[in-house]
Design a protein around this motif. Structure first.
Motif, mmCIF file in Angstrom:
data_model
loop_
_atom_site.group_PDB
_atom_site.id
_atom_site.type_symbol
_atom_site.label_atom_id
_atom_site.label_comp_id
_atom_site.label_asym_id
_atom_site.label_seq_id
_atom_site.Cartn_x
_atom_site.Cartn_y
_atom_site.Cartn_z
ATOM 1 N N LEU A 278 -59.863 -6.095 -56.430
ATOM 2 C CA LEU A 278 -59.243 -7.083 -57.320
ATOM 3 C C LEU A 278 -57.878 -6.598 -57.803
ATOM 4 O O LEU A 278 -57.554 -6.644 -58.986
ATOM 5 C CB LEU A 278 -60.157 -7.375 -58.526
ATOM 6 N N GLU A 279 -57.067 -6.066 -56.862
ATOM 7 C CA GLU A 279 -55.723 -5.566 -57.155
ATOM 8 C C GLU A 279 -55.743 -4.477 -58.221
ATOM 9 O O GLU A 279 -54.852 -4.389 -59.062
ATOM 10 C CB GLU A 279 -54.799 -6.714 -57.574
ATOM 11 N N GLY A 280 -56.772 -3.630 -58.172
ATOM 12 C CA GLY A 280 -56.878 -2.498 -59.085
ATOM 13 C C GLY A 280 -57.582 -2.793 -60.377
ATOM 14 O O GLY A 280 -57.798 -1.882 -61.182
ATOM 15 N N GLY A 319 -57.369 -8.523 -67.361
ATOM 16 C CA GLY A 319 -56.754 -8.972 -66.126
ATOM 17 C C GLY A 319 -55.775 -8.001 -65.524
ATOM 18 O O GLY A 319 -55.255 -8.236 -64.423
ATOM 19 N N GLN A 320 -55.496 -6.867 -66.202
ATOM 20 C CA GLN A 320 -54.583 -5.853 -65.705
ATOM 21 C C GLN A 320 -55.346 -4.816 -64.879
ATOM 22 O O GLN A 320 -56.562 -4.663 -65.013
ATOM 23 C CB GLN A 320 -53.879 -5.167 -66.873
ATOM 24 N N ARG A 324 -54.055 0.761 -66.343
ATOM 25 C CA ARG A 324 -53.097 0.489 -67.414
ATOM 26 C C ARG A 324 -53.502 -0.720 -68.251
ATOM 27 O O ARG A 324 -52.657 -1.348 -68.897
ATOM 28 C CB ARG A 324 -51.691 0.301 -66.839
ATOM 29 N N ALA A 325 -54.802 -1.034 -68.264
ATOM 30 C CA ALA A 325 -55.281 -2.188 -69.020
ATOM 31 C C ALA A 325 -55.301 -1.877 -70.515
ATOM 32 O O ALA A 325 -55.594 -0.763 -70.936
ATOM 33 C CB ALA A 325 -56.681 -2.566 -68.546
ATOM 34 N N ASP A 326 -54.989 -2.870 -71.332
ATOM 35 C CA ASP A 326 -55.087 -2.721 -72.783
ATOM 36 C C ASP A 326 -56.534 -2.842 -73.261
ATOM 37 O O ASP A 326 -56.883 -2.324 -74.325
ATOM 38 C CB ASP A 326 -54.228 -3.768 -73.479
#
Length: 627
Positions: A278-280, A319-320, A324-326
């Motif tokens: 899923l794109e990382g 969704g990131q 590097r997701a918040d």
């Protein structure tokens, strides 16, 4: 040297020490590689942590891991001579600190890892996490974690080595080759430390001879799949002195004995696979780790083994990409088995599940929370938890705090040993107690990080409070015989940790570390080998137009107690002491550096363990070459 350099070095280390889960590179700032189930931003980390970078280690002339750790607040480092060093975090027992080398448990089976001769030359960084880490690392991380991360190299080919002579001879070598898809690195070291007389009587020197090999590699098979491995081997022969049970003073307790020597044989390894989807946004990490250690001591050989199979899932909730997701979740499923030759019929097996949440909010608030359940086949099952928070104001002031629990299982020695040291009538027998229960630790800390002098300096002050329940202690079970039992009541530990750094001028950096510790057992008696006060002051001056540096470090230790192992076995206060170390580096060319250092410059009397002398004034000179 200064914080800006620290942040840059840390970010590079984090990106090279872990596999990429996305093809783009993002500036994440300073990273704590070991701060959770996956690396975490230092600004978001609520627990107390210290990072020693390769640059700082080199400039200060630090050559062993145990010497590097002496400058970290919250740590007490003591040794029975130079080759049997123990680390205690916030006044806990030494086997409550988990030591990792490249993320792999250094101690096989159970118990503590004895620091001895671990070279610092090819180490990229050392991370020290204070406070319970059992949610992320299981048993033996009750007080904290020390992760020693070795050098892997950057893009291209790197190679070099070093040699140093003086109080011993040390030689190291490093070679790496790396492309955008992966690489290989090889670390070699040979340390022949002539040592000194541990008895302090001026007799035969007690030395250490240690060889270490570390081979690491990783390769991106596809954009989504990366495979990697790490192998480490270390062989050591070390000497020590005998002890006299008829002693009447410290001079008579440790007796010069040229016949005493022992060996250590260490082997650790891991293989892993990282896969992103899923794109990382969704990543998977599967790893197998194994540690085999064998030691002979006093005529007895002990072999300990541990192996673990670990699966980790990371998911970016916002969704990131997970890296590097918040808002993110980490899930860990782990099966670990270990054994010891102290009782070949006895093995431990634990199956664990851990869940971690991280959240970063626009207000400047960061939250990290975790929960772990250990299904133990030998001991009762246990649940541990942790929560940490950090809040950064617009002016750079950062508040941080955490709370949590940890657990430590009884060691094989405490459970099943049946061994006698010495010969009658001065023999001492130790008998295990299979009815022991795990020790548990609960903790909280609160701290503030303050930028000073217009951002040229940083001060961090942290208050901590920890309570150990069911502490395992040795008890006399008969004449010359000892066993082990869980104490009734709580062992309390509280104190303050202070660290500070300041770029005083363009060429001069200053640093400070201080720890105040109040550690007592359930009876209110002071705990041994945990100094009440430890102060470190240091300065690094850039010289010769940037071609060299001169560094000085002062360390003061006061309020340390230990047990006299003779007569009534009473606890006594050890003498306070102050040592000064100096080091210098000068670049002879772009690739070759001349180094020199003097340990214990003023030849102060040092005693961290009752009866054992510390090292006196010792000088070294060497060369460091890198291409």
């Amino acid at each position: 040297m200064n914080r800006a350099k620290l942040m840059a070095t840390a970010a590079v280390a984090a990106l090279t020490a872990t596999s990429a889960t996305a093809q783009e590179t993002h500036d994440l700032g300073e990273i704590i590689v070991s701060g959770g189930l996956t690396p975490i931003s230092a600004e978001a980390y609520g627990r107390a942590a210290s990072v020693l970078t390769a640059e700082e280690i080199e400039e200060r002339g630090i050559t062993t891991v145990q010497d590097a750790l002496r400058a970290v607040p919250g740590l007490s480092v003591s040794g029975i001579g130079a080759n049997y060093t123990q680390v205690r975090i916030r006044g806990a027992e030494s086997n409550h600190t988990l030591i990792l080398i490249d993320g792999i448990e250094a101690a096989g089976g159970d118990g503590e890892y004895i620091l001895s001769g671990l070279e610092a030359v090819n180490i990229n960084r050392i991370e020290v996490l204070r406070g319970p880490q059992s949610v992320y690392y299981g048993s033996n991380a009750s007080a904290g974690v020390v992760n020693i991360i070795t050098r892997k190299g950057g893009i291209g080919t790197e190679y070099g080595g070093s040699v140093e002579i003086g109080g011993g001879t040390t030689a190291t070598a490093f070679v790496s080759t790396r492309t955008a898809r992966g690489g290989l690195s090889l670390n070699l070291s040979d340390r022949d430390d002539a040592g000194y007389d541990f008895s302090g009587d001026g007799g035969e020197k007690d030395g250490t001879d240690r060889q270490t090999l570390i081979l690491s590699g990783d390769f991106a098979v596809t954009e989504a799949l990366t495979l990697g491995f790490t192998l480490r081997r270390a062989d050591e022969r070390y000497e020590f002195d005998s002890t006299s049970w008829m002693a009447v003073d410290s001079d008579g307790y440790v007796v010069d004995d040229p016949t005493q020597s022992s060996t250590r044989d260490e082997a650790t390894g891991s293989v892993y696979a990282d896969f992103s989807m899923l794109e990382g946004r969704l990543t998977h990490h599967l790893a197998y780790e194994k540690t085999d250690n064998e030691e002979t001591y006093g005529g007895f050989a002990t072999k300990t083994e541990s192996e673990a199979l670990k699966y980790r899932l990371s998911f970016g909730l916002d969704g990131q990409p997970a890296a590097r997701a918040d808002q993110m979740l980490n899930l860990l499923v782990e099966n670990e088995q270990d054994s010891s030759s102290l009782n070949p019929a006895y093995k431990r097996e634990t199956t664990s599940v851990a869940l971690e949440y991280r959240g970063h909010y626009d207000s400047g608030l960061d939250i990290q929370a975790g929960l772990r359940r250990d299904d133990n086949k030998v001991f009762k099952d246990i649940t541990t938890w942790t929560v940490g928070a950090a809040y950064t104001f617009a002016n750079g002031v950062r508040l941080h705090g955490s709370a949590g629990t940890g657990s430590v299982n009884p060691t094989y020695f405490e459970l099943f040993t049946n061994v006698t040291y010495g010969t009658p009538p001065f023999a001492t027998t130790y008998l295990g107690n299979p009815n022991l229960t795990p020790e548990t630790n609960r903790s909280f800390d609160l701290g503030v990080e303050l930028p000073v002098f217009g951002g040229r300096g940083l001060v961090d002050v942290t208050y901590f409070n920890e309570t150990l329940t069911d502490e395992i202690v040795s008890v006399m079970s008969g004449p010359g015989s000892y066993s082990f039992a869980n104490q009734t009541g709580d062992s309390d530990r509280q104190g303050v940790e202070v660290s500070a750094e300041l770029a005083a001028t363009e060429a001069l950096d200053l640093r400070l570390s201080y720890t105040y510790l109040d550690a007592t057992d359930p009876a209110g008696t002071v705990e041994i080998r945990r100094p009440k006060h430890e102060l470190g002051l240091g300065a690094t001056l850039e010289t010769f137009g940037g071609r060299g540096t001169v560094t000085a470090d002062l360390r003061h230790v006061a309020g340390n107690y230990d047990t006299q192992f003779w007569g009534a076995y009473q606890t006594v206060k050890l003498p306070d002491y102050t040592t000064v170390d100096v080091a210098a580096r000068y670049s002879l060319s772009d690739h070759v550096t001349l180094t020199g250092r003097v340990q214990n410059l003023f030849d102060a009397d040092v005693m961290d363990v009752w009866g054992y002398a510390g090292r006196g004034q010792t000088a070294y000179v060497g060369l460091d070459a890198r291409w």
